[in-house]
Design an enzyme around this catalytic site. Structure first.
Site, mmCIF file in Angstrom:
data_model
loop_
_atom_site.group_PDB
_atom_site.id
_atom_site.type_symbol
_atom_site.label_atom_id
_atom_site.label_comp_id
_atom_site.label_asym_id
_atom_site.label_seq_id
_atom_site.Cartn_x
_atom_site.Cartn_y
_atom_site.Cartn_z
ATOM 1 N N SER A 1 11.228 -22.882 -7.008
ATOM 2 C CA SER A 1 11.642 -23.163 -6.551
ATOM 3 C C SER A 1 12.244 -24.780 -5.955
ATOM 4 O O SER A 1 11.061 -25.641 -6.584
ATOM 5 C CB SER A 1 10.930 -22.620 -4.914
ATOM 6 N N TYR B 1 2.560 -21.512 -2.000
ATOM 7 C CA TYR B 1 3.738 -21.447 -2.497
ATOM 8 C C TYR B 1 4.196 -22.300 -2.874
ATOM 9 O O TYR B 1 4.508 -22.028 -4.119
ATOM 10 C CB TYR B 1 4.607 -20.282 -1.360
#
Length: 248
Positions: A142, A155
């Site tokens: 990401s 995350y």
């Protein structure tokens, strides 16, 4: 592009998985999809399973962060198809909290679901790939593994770890015919999810990307298909950003 390849997709019932599975099937691959959720939860994927049958698409319910369940999936791939040519690993977990509000349990669960799951899937996929002549791994990372986003602690750390995990695997196993790359998406949302967002959020997405919009899952999975195909035979150890210019 993927004709004759056997490809394993984790997170197969998520937004990206639901795009990648039918795309890879249309391109001629045999696809094994795994997800912690049951197939019945996603009627569109049930329809894909019925359309192609188990010889082309096999779904296995499994937790990508469980070593025993990952081993079982790889064992089933070996028994059913005898080879593994590509893997597209999408499993993750996210808890949006800043440091002082994030519990140790939430931190560990996020890292386990995001980084440990990628480690386990690679650990058990690579030996089968080596045995059958090599293969291509695509780990989904990401832009939040590069860019700090408020409240995105576990995350972001997990996806940064996925990037380095991928590059080291590429370095260590190139001599065995293994390629490993990380796909780095920015914001991508289904039209119905975009329509449900506040206008201010949609405007923020427009401002923060060169292309002025959120991406689609299909735009991301098309790049994954390229990285899994022989067209990318000289690409390894790379972080492939697909974000409409957000990171830049």
């Amino acid at each position: 592009m993927l004709q004759g390849k056997t490809i394993w997709i984790t997170g197969a019932l998520g937004q990206l998985g639901c795009s990648a599975v039918p795309l890879f099937l249309r391109q001629g691959a045999v696809v094994v999809g795994s997800d912690i959720a049951p197939l019945e939860q996603v009627p569109a994927m049930q329809a894909v399973a019925e359309q192609y049958g188990e010889e082309r698409f096999r779904f296995i319910r499994a937790d990508a962060s469980s070593e025993e369940e990952v081993k079982a999936v790889v064992g089933e791939i070996d028994r059913a198809f005898g080879r593994l040519d590509g893997a597209f690993f999408n499993a993750y977990r996210n808890v949006w909290k800043p440091l002082l509000e994030l519990s140790l349990e939430e931190w560990e669960a996020t890292l386990t679901g995001t980084l440990t799951s990628a480690f386990l899937c690679c650990k058990y996929a690579v030996p089968l790939m080596i045995r059958t002549g090599g293969g291509s791994i695509v780990n989904t990372s990401s832009v939040l593994g590069h860019i700090p986003k408020k409240g995105c602690l576990g995350y972001g750390a997990g996806k940064a770890g996925v990037n380095q995990l991928t590059r080291v695997i590429a370095r260590d196993y190139a001599e065995f015919g293994i390629r490993a790359n990380a796909l780095v998406p920015g914001d991508f949302k289904a039209p119905e999810k975009l329509a449900a967002l506040p206008v201010s959020t949609v405007e923020m997405i427009r401002r923060e990307t060169f292309m002025g919009r959120s991406g689609s899952a299909d735009e991301v999975s098309q790049v994954a298909a390229f990285l899994l195909s022989d067209a990318s035979s000289y690409v390894t150890g790379s972080l492939y950003t697909v974000d409409g210019g957000y990171h830049a």
